[in-house]
Design an enzyme around this catalytic site. Structure first.
Site, PDB file in Angstrom:
ATOM      1  N   VAL A  30     -13.820  -1.893   3.598  1.00 28.01           N
ATOM      2  CA  VAL A  30     -13.426  -3.304   3.564  1.00 28.01           C
ATOM      3  C   VAL A  30     -12.981  -3.693   2.162  1.00 28.01           C
ATOM      4  O   VAL A  30     -12.021  -4.441   1.957  1.00 28.01           O
ATOM      5  CB  VAL A  30     -14.583  -4.208   4.047  1.00 28.01           C
ATOM      6  CG1 VAL A  30     -14.254  -5.681   3.816  1.00 28.01           C
ATOM      7  CG2 VAL A  30     -14.865  -3.963   5.516  1.00 28.01           C
ATOM      8  N   ALA A  31     -13.701  -3.154   1.161  1.00 30.47           N
ATOM      9  CA  ALA A  31     -13.331  -3.445  -0.224  1.00 30.47           C
ATOM     10  C   ALA A  31     -11.967  -2.859  -0.561  1.00 30.47           C
ATOM     11  O   ALA A  31     -11.185  -3.451  -1.301  1.00 30.47           O
ATOM     12  CB  ALA A  31     -14.389  -2.877  -1.171  1.00 30.47           C
ATOM     13  N   GLU A  74      -7.167  -7.176   2.680  1.00 33.74           N
ATOM     14  CA  GLU A  74      -6.979  -7.973   3.898  1.00 33.74           C
ATOM     15  C   GLU A  74      -5.981  -9.108   3.700  1.00 33.74           C
ATOM     16  O   GLU A  74      -5.271  -9.489   4.628  1.00 33.74           O
ATOM     17  CB  GLU A  74      -8.325  -8.577   4.356  1.00 33.74           C
ATOM     18  CG  GLU A  74      -9.338  -7.557   4.818  1.00 33.74           C
ATOM     19  CD  GLU A  74     -10.271  -7.120   3.690  1.00 33.74           C
ATOM     20  OE1 GLU A  74     -11.341  -6.592   3.996  1.00 33.74           O
ATOM     21  OE2 GLU A  74      -9.919  -7.310   2.498  1.00 33.74           O
ATOM     22  N   ASP A 134      34.135 -11.070   3.115  1.00 30.88           N
ATOM     23  CA  ASP A 134      35.422 -11.533   3.628  1.00 30.88           C
ATOM     24  C   ASP A 134      36.146 -12.301   2.530  1.00 30.88           C
ATOM     25  O   ASP A 134      35.502 -12.954   1.699  1.00 30.88           O
ATOM     26  CB  ASP A 134      35.212 -12.479   4.818  1.00 30.88           C
ATOM     27  CG  ASP A 134      34.815 -11.728   6.074  1.00 30.88           C
ATOM     28  OD1 ASP A 134      35.276 -10.598   6.242  1.00 30.88           O
ATOM     29  OD2 ASP A 134      34.040 -12.276   6.873  1.00 30.88           O
ATOM     30  N   ASP A 186      31.934 -14.324   9.747  1.00 28.53           N
ATOM     31  CA  ASP A 186      31.901 -15.638  10.396  1.00 28.53           C
ATOM     32  C   ASP A 186      32.295 -15.586  11.862  1.00 28.53           C
ATOM     33  O   ASP A 186      31.976 -16.489  12.622  1.00 28.53           O
ATOM     34  CB  ASP A 186      32.807 -16.630   9.655  1.00 28.53           C
ATOM     35  CG  ASP A 186      34.222 -16.106   9.476  1.00 28.53           C
ATOM     36  OD1 ASP A 186      34.562 -15.092  10.115  1.00 28.53           O
ATOM     37  OD2 ASP A 186      34.987 -16.707   8.698  1.00 28.53           O
ATOM     38  N   ASP A 237      32.387  -9.993  13.649  1.00 23.91           N
ATOM     39  CA  ASP A 237      31.505  -9.562  12.568  1.00 23.91           C
ATOM     40  C   ASP A 237      30.077  -9.273  13.026  1.00 23.91           C
ATOM     41  O   ASP A 237      29.295  -8.702  12.275  1.00 23.91           O
ATOM     42  CB  ASP A 237      31.453 -10.640  11.478  1.00 23.91           C
ATOM     43  CG  ASP A 237      32.807 -10.886  10.845  1.00 23.91           C
ATOM     44  OD1 ASP A 237      33.512  -9.894  10.600  1.00 23.91           O
ATOM     45  OD2 ASP A 237      33.161 -12.045  10.607  1.00 23.91           O
ATOM     46  N   ASN A 280      -9.015  -4.565  -5.792  1.00 19.76           N
ATOM     47  CA  ASN A 280      -9.652  -3.766  -4.751  1.00 19.76           C
ATOM     48  C   ASN A 280     -10.193  -2.451  -5.302  1.00 19.76           C
ATOM     49  O   ASN A 280     -11.246  -1.973  -4.853  1.00 19.76           O
ATOM     50  CB  ASN A 280      -8.666  -3.505  -3.611  1.00 19.76           C
ATOM     51  CG  ASN A 280      -8.489  -4.723  -2.730  1.00 19.76           C
ATOM     52  OD1 ASN A 280      -8.211  -5.805  -3.217  1.00 19.76           O
ATOM     53  ND2 ASN A 280      -8.670  -4.577  -1.425  1.00 19.76           N
ATOM     54  N   GLU A 322     -13.520  -3.184  -6.698  1.00 20.87           N
ATOM     55  CA  GLU A 322     -14.563  -3.298  -5.670  1.00 20.87           C
ATOM     56  C   GLU A 322     -14.967  -1.920  -5.166  1.00 20.87           C
ATOM     57  O   GLU A 322     -16.161  -1.658  -4.946  1.00 20.87           O
ATOM     58  CB  GLU A 322     -14.041  -4.165  -4.521  1.00 20.87           C
ATOM     59  CG  GLU A 322     -13.791  -5.615  -4.913  1.00 20.87           C
ATOM     60  CD  GLU A 322     -13.017  -6.381  -3.855  1.00 20.87           C
ATOM     61  OE1 GLU A 322     -12.882  -5.851  -2.734  1.00 20.87           O
ATOM     62  OE2 GLU A 322     -12.558  -7.496  -4.146  1.00 20.87           O
ATOM     63  N   THR A 332     -11.003 -16.308  -2.802  1.00 21.92           N
ATOM     64  CA  THR A 332     -10.876 -16.453  -4.262  1.00 21.92           C
ATOM     65  C   THR A 332      -9.681 -15.680  -4.820  1.00 21.92           C
ATOM     66  O   THR A 332      -9.048 -16.110  -5.781  1.00 21.92           O
ATOM     67  CB  THR A 332     -12.177 -16.003  -4.975  1.00 21.92           C
ATOM     68  OG1 THR A 332     -12.494 -14.673  -4.571  1.00 21.92           O
ATOM     69  CG2 THR A 332     -13.319 -16.928  -4.615  1.00 21.92           C
ATOM     70  N   ASP A 333      -9.332 -14.522  -4.209  1.00 17.89           N
ATOM     71  CA  ASP A 333      -8.159 -13.766  -4.674  1.00 17.89           C
ATOM     72  C   ASP A 333      -6.848 -14.339  -4.135  1.00 17.89           C
ATOM     73  O   ASP A 333      -5.799 -14.179  -4.751  1.00 17.89           O
ATOM     74  CB  ASP A 333      -8.252 -12.297  -4.222  1.00 17.89           C
ATOM     75  CG  ASP A 333      -9.183 -11.492  -5.110  1.00 17.89           C
ATOM     76  OD1 ASP A 333      -9.733 -12.096  -6.050  1.00 17.89           O
ATOM     77  OD2 ASP A 333      -9.356 -10.289  -4.857  1.00 17.89           O
ATOM     78  N   GLU A 377     -11.373 -10.949 -11.841  1.00 17.17           N
ATOM     79  CA  GLU A 377     -10.146 -10.969 -11.057  1.00 17.17           C
ATOM     80  C   GLU A 377      -9.268 -12.166 -11.420  1.00 17.17           C
ATOM     81  O   GLU A 377      -8.050 -12.095 -11.341  1.00 17.17           O
ATOM     82  CB  GLU A 377     -10.487 -10.930  -9.563  1.00 17.17           C
ATOM     83  CG  GLU A 377     -11.116  -9.591  -9.198  1.00 17.17           C
ATOM     84  CD  GLU A 377     -11.261  -9.362  -7.709  1.00 17.17           C
ATOM     85  OE1 GLU A 377     -10.877 -10.251  -6.931  1.00 17.17           O
ATOM     86  OE2 GLU A 377     -11.755  -8.291  -7.335  1.00 17.17           O
TER      87      GLU A 377
END
Length: 1015
Positions: A313-314, A318, A360, A700, A704, A766, A769, A797-798, A920
């Protein structure tokens, strides 16, 4: 039934439809020009050819699109982490939502990303549906000798159809007979060129011609701009040009963006590292499975498995998907402020590595507003011609004829202006602020030029339009002799009311008009036009043509022959006007009046933008349907042309081997492509991409759409663009300007740099951590963090500082660097080493303060101090003899001293978590620039970052000091003395990173020197 056309059954004709004779054409289609197809044969033919409709695209189901969003490796890693976290929470007997916060938050993030992905994919498929909106609903056909109106989808090859002004062409139709003097079709949605194209019966001599030059075929869904004609249907449904277009749109490959590729690579590496570290931590703690503190070896194995999962997880960022999405969304907002509307978020970053812009000419590099810039008129006898320039661009009357004095407004010049005004079907409408032009662009440019010239005429003092003032009440337009390609001219027969005589005013191609002139209207009267006068005029025309000017000559005659007293449809000579072959006979013995030169002027800012592209190492390729000479002149005028410029026509592209063409594109600094058609654009994109170029393609029209989808960045025009082009594109230019593309590229480069900044920041955090948990497990220490605490740090917080890094201002030299390589790694080896050093310090600091609190810290709370050997072997505590501690903080340590290493670690864990948060925050300041010192790029260059850091600290204080929240997160409030300790352990990270930045700058300078030597 859909398309089942068997081309070999169509009379076994291998020759293109535009080259065979009318007789052979009718025979091959087994039809009849007098009666059309027989009703009895319709069902049989329907079985063979199918319906005249575009094939419905095979679309993915909603479920399939949702499933695709969860196949990304980074997403899979997060899903696995969420599932395992849920299982562990269940095995631990967690009750309530707190134990399941981590998997719930991860799933919410993944669901949000999936919604965005499905929405974007749905938008992409909408381009196919937009093509169907162009198709007409009905068609007028001749069957069994009777004209009838049928549904357009019922039309089949061999049907004789009538096409009239204002309607749409129901299929690809070979023109058999004109019912009016001229027949013009607007096929801009297929060719990209805005002018109406004259269509004529009869075969063409050359088989290998581009779409624009197939002047005997009216293409399906084209709008008939003028006249009417009969034709025979040769292609229907998916075999028409627009059907081929849909097929190419369907087949166009949408590749992953460079950032997506880099994130995939990063995800692969991250998965391997996470698996390796988790397995290593679990295996290395095998001996600890049997500690008495766990009860049984199975519980010990589960305990260290939980630590491994906490480590996973660290390691997993995420918040990365959410932060990237937010950063790209912020980029789209900034781009929208600069008139670039981004339809697909990942394409924002792709712009940053664009190496080729295929643009063009008409409407993007130029204004798409024809403008008269020069004209010349006859002067006195033996004095040749007098030339003038006209200022101002576009369909505005701002500007004037430079050097023109009121003295020039004599009878000769007045006839010149009369010819320009009367031989003209355009109109000007104005609300006092903006001007609106009705009619063809060429004629509108001439009318605007007359208005500008009129500013010098002292006789014009009243309100209104000067072209109307010149005509006054003196003239009445009787009839228009439409333009035909044979005579290259058109004329208007007008009656002069005060004299009653008819005058024919003529305009057209200079070489054609001058050849038919026998006299010339000089400033002092009409005289014979000598051969030397004609030669002089033609030489001036050639000089104007070299400046990319389209020249129109003006003349008149008062010898109207049979039309001398023409007064309307009842006149005996009216039947002569029903056959356009008679028009040339009336336009003879003309009196020459002068020539106007016009062009579609470059946008004022385009030259500077192209220079900026060259400075940024971006190649600019110009694509147009114009002829080669005009295209080259425009390219030279706006600065595209360099010493190594390749100029090719559509025919050249057809004939050149792909290997030779690919090499020419790679070696060229700039390219000019003229007389191109739809398939050429897509071919160019594919060849450039095969050479690892990142291609931005503008467009346009419907033509195209395949190239827009094939390109790395498809750029549609917001004003002139069709709905099909817009839906197939990644970005829309609200102002249709080339300079907006360049601004978007600059923004894309800035966004990529900012993306790297917050990825560096998240990675270093990370790694810290991971190192913290790894050291804790290796040293045998109690857990410093819980999964919920790590999730809070990673997401809350990050998150704000990482997002705020997206607001970093662009580097001053961002458009002075070449595009980054397509295969350039997102994170270089040096950056990995650098952030491993930073991460190691983060881990050491968080573990260090944890151990320091147990061993040395006297914070005034009277907590007992222990030896390092005791804390590092805490799991063996139940077997220790003579180990006792005084009661502390409500814990019965005198009877259960081992609780000090589990329930008693709350303060140490809080200190460790706070050090992680503060480090951090400081690390986000380090991430402002990869190598630039904070001395030269201080924190206040990005005030949003300072605000985000403040917000994150406030959020952390919230969980520290609000009783309910600190119970949820398992932490306690800190004293001022403890905050000082936190700062002592945290601030060295800035000094360490400054040293690493210094080495990074030295390394960068050294590599630049080596690169120069290699060159």
């Amino acid at each position: 039934m859909t398309e089942s056309v068997d081309k070999q059954e169509l009379g076994k004709i291998q020759t293109p439809w535009h080259t065979i004779s009318d007789v052979e054409l009718i025979k091959s289609l087994n039809t009849n020009t007098e009666s059309g197809l027989s009703e009895d044969s319709i069902d049989q033919l329907r079985q063979r050819y199918g319906w005249n409709e575009l094939k419905k695209a095979e679309t993915k189901s909603l479920l399939a699109m949702v499933f695709e969003q969860f196949t990304d490796l980074m997403v899979i890693i997060l899903l696995v982490a969420a599932v395992i976290s849920t299982i562990i929470a269940f095995l631990d007997g967690e009750s309530g939502i707190v134990g399941y916060i981590e998997p719930i938050v991860i799933l919410l993030i993944l669901i949000a990303n999936a919604v965005v992905g499905v929405w974007q994919e749905s938008n992409a498929e909408a381009a196919l549906e937009a093509l169907k909106d162009l198709m007409p609903e009905h068609a007028k056909v001749l069957r069994s000798g009777t004209w009838s109106t049928v549904l357009a989808r019922e039309v089949i090859p061999g049907d004789i159809v009538e096409m009239t002004v204002g309607s749409k062409v129901p299929a690809d139709v070979r023109v058999l007979k004109l019912l009016t003097p001229s027949f013009r079709v607007n096929q801009s949605h297929l060719t990209g060129e805005t002018k109406d194209i004259a269509k004529h019966p009869g075969p063409l001599d050359h088989g290998d011609v581009v779409l624009q030059d197939k002047t005997n075929i009216a293409f399906s869904s084209s709008t008939i701009a003028a006249g009417s004609a009969l034709g025979v249907v040769v292609e229907i449904g998916m075999t028409t040009e627009i059907g081929k277009m849909q097929k190419e749109v369907t087949e166009a490959n949408e590749e992953r963006t460079p950032l997506q590729e880099k994130l995939d690579e990063f995800g692969n590496l991250l998965a391997k590292v996470i698996f390796g570290i988790c397995a290593l931590v679990w295996i290395m703690n095998f001996r600890n499975f049997f500690d008495e503190a766990h009860g049984t070896p199975i519980r010990g194995a589960i305990y260290y498995f939980k630590i491994a999962i906490a480590l996973a997880v660290a390691a997993v960022p995420e918040g990365l998907p959410a932060v990237i999405t937010t950063c790209l969304a912020l980029g789209t907002r900034r781009m929208a402020q600069r008139n670039a509307i981004v339809r697909r978020l990942p394409s924002v970053e792709t712009l940053g590595c664009t190496s080729v812009i295929c643009s063009d000419k008409t409407g993007t590099l130029t204004t798409n507003e024809m403008t008269v810039t020069d004209f010349f008129i006859p002067d006195r006898l033996n004095e040749g011609y007098k030339a003038f320039s006209v200022s101002g661009n576009g369909f505005k009357v701002d500007g004037k004829a430079e050097g023109l004095s009121p003295d020039y407004f004599n009878d000769s010049f007045r006839q010149f202006l009369l010819s320009a005004s009367l031989c003209n079907d355009s109109k000007i409408e104005s609300d006092g602020v903006q001007y609106k032009i009705i009619g063809m662009a060429t004629e509108a440019a001439i009318r605007i030029a007359v208005e500008k010239i009129g500013k010098t005429d002292n006789s014009f003092k009243k309100a209104g339009y000067y072209s109307e003032h010149v005509i006054g009440n003196e003239f009445k337009k009787l009839v228009t002799l439409e333009f035909t390609r044979e005579r290259k001219s058109m004329s208007s027969l007008c009656n002069q009311k005060n004299t009653g005589r008819n005058i024919l005013y003529v305009k057209g191609a200079p070489e054609s008009i001058i050849e038919r002139c026998s006299r010339i209207h000089l400033s002092n009267g009409v005289a014979q036009m000598t051969q030397s006068m004609k030669q002089d005029a033609l030489e001036r025309v050639v000089g104007m043509s070299k400046q990319a000017l389209r020249c129109i000559a003006f003349a008149y005659t008062d010898d109207c022959r049979e039309l001398t007293d023409y007064n309307g449809e009842n006149h005996p000579a009216h039947h002569l006007l029903e056959d356009y072959e008679n028009f040339l006979g009336f336009e003879q013995n003309l009196i020459f009046l002068g020539v106007m030169g016009m062009k579609d002027p470059p946008r004022p800012e385009v030259k500077e933008s192209i220079a900026l592209c060259k400075q940024a190492g971006i190649k600019v390729f110009m694509i147009t349907g114009d002829n080669k000479l005009t295209a080259e002149a425009v390219a030279d005028n706006i600065g595209i042309t360099t010493g190594n410029t390749v100029s090719l026509t559509g025919i050249d592209l057809n004939k050149m081997p792909e290997s030779e063409l690919s090499k020419a594109l790679q070696d060229a600094d700039a390219c000019i492509f003229s007389r191109t058609e739809p398939r050429h654009k897509k071919k160019l994109v594919q060849l450039l991409k095969s050479s690892r170029e990142v291609v931005a393609m503008t467009g346009d029209g419907v033509n195209d759409a395949p190239a827009l989808q094939e390109a790395n960045i498809g750029v549609a025009m917001g004003i002139a663009g069709t709905e099909v082009a817009k839906r197939a594109s990644d970005m829309i230019l609200a102002d249709d300007k080339f300079s907006t593309i360049v601004a978007a590229v600059e923004e894309g480069r800035s966004i990529y740099n900012n993306t790297k900044a917050f990825i560096r920041y998240l990675i270093s955090s990370n790694i810290g951590e991971v190192v913290s948990i790894f050291l804790t497990a290796m040293l045998g220490l109690p857990e410093g963090f819980t999964s919920v605490q790590l999730l809070w740090v990673n997401l809350v917080t990050d998150g704000p500082p990482a997002t705020a890094l997206g607001f970093n201002p662009p580097d001053l030299d961002i458009m002075k660097k070449p595009p980054r390589r397509h295969d350039e790694p997102l994170i270089s080896n040096w950056v990995y080493i650098r952030y491993f050093v930073i991460g190691t310090y983060v881990g050491a600091a968080t573990v260090g303060i944890f151990v320091y609190w147990y061993l040395y810290f006297d914070g005034g709370d009277s907590h007992p101090l222990v030896a390092y050997s005791q804390i590092s072997n805490w799991s063996e505590c139940p077997g220790w003899k003579d180990f006792s501690l005084p009661d502390w903080n409500g814990l019965d340590l005198s009877h259960h001293p081992c609780l000090y290493f589990t329930e008693g670690k709350t303060k140490a864990s809080t200190l460790s978590l706070t050090v992680l948060v503060v480090i951090e925050m400081l690390n986000s300041l380090n991430a402002l620039s990869e190598d630039t010192s904070l001395i030269h790029m201080p924190p206040w260059v990005n005030p949003w970052l300072l605000l985000a850091i403040s917000g994150s600290i406030v959020l952390h204080c919230l969980i520290l000091y609000v009783p309910f929240l600190n119970e949820v997160f398992g932490i306690v409030p800190l004293t001022s003395q403890e905050w000082i300790l936190v700062m002592i352990f945290s601030t060295p990270v800035v000094l360490i990173d400054e040293c690493l930045k210094f080495f990074g700058r030295v390394r960068s300078r050294r590599s630049q020197v080596i690169h120069k030597k290699d060159k």
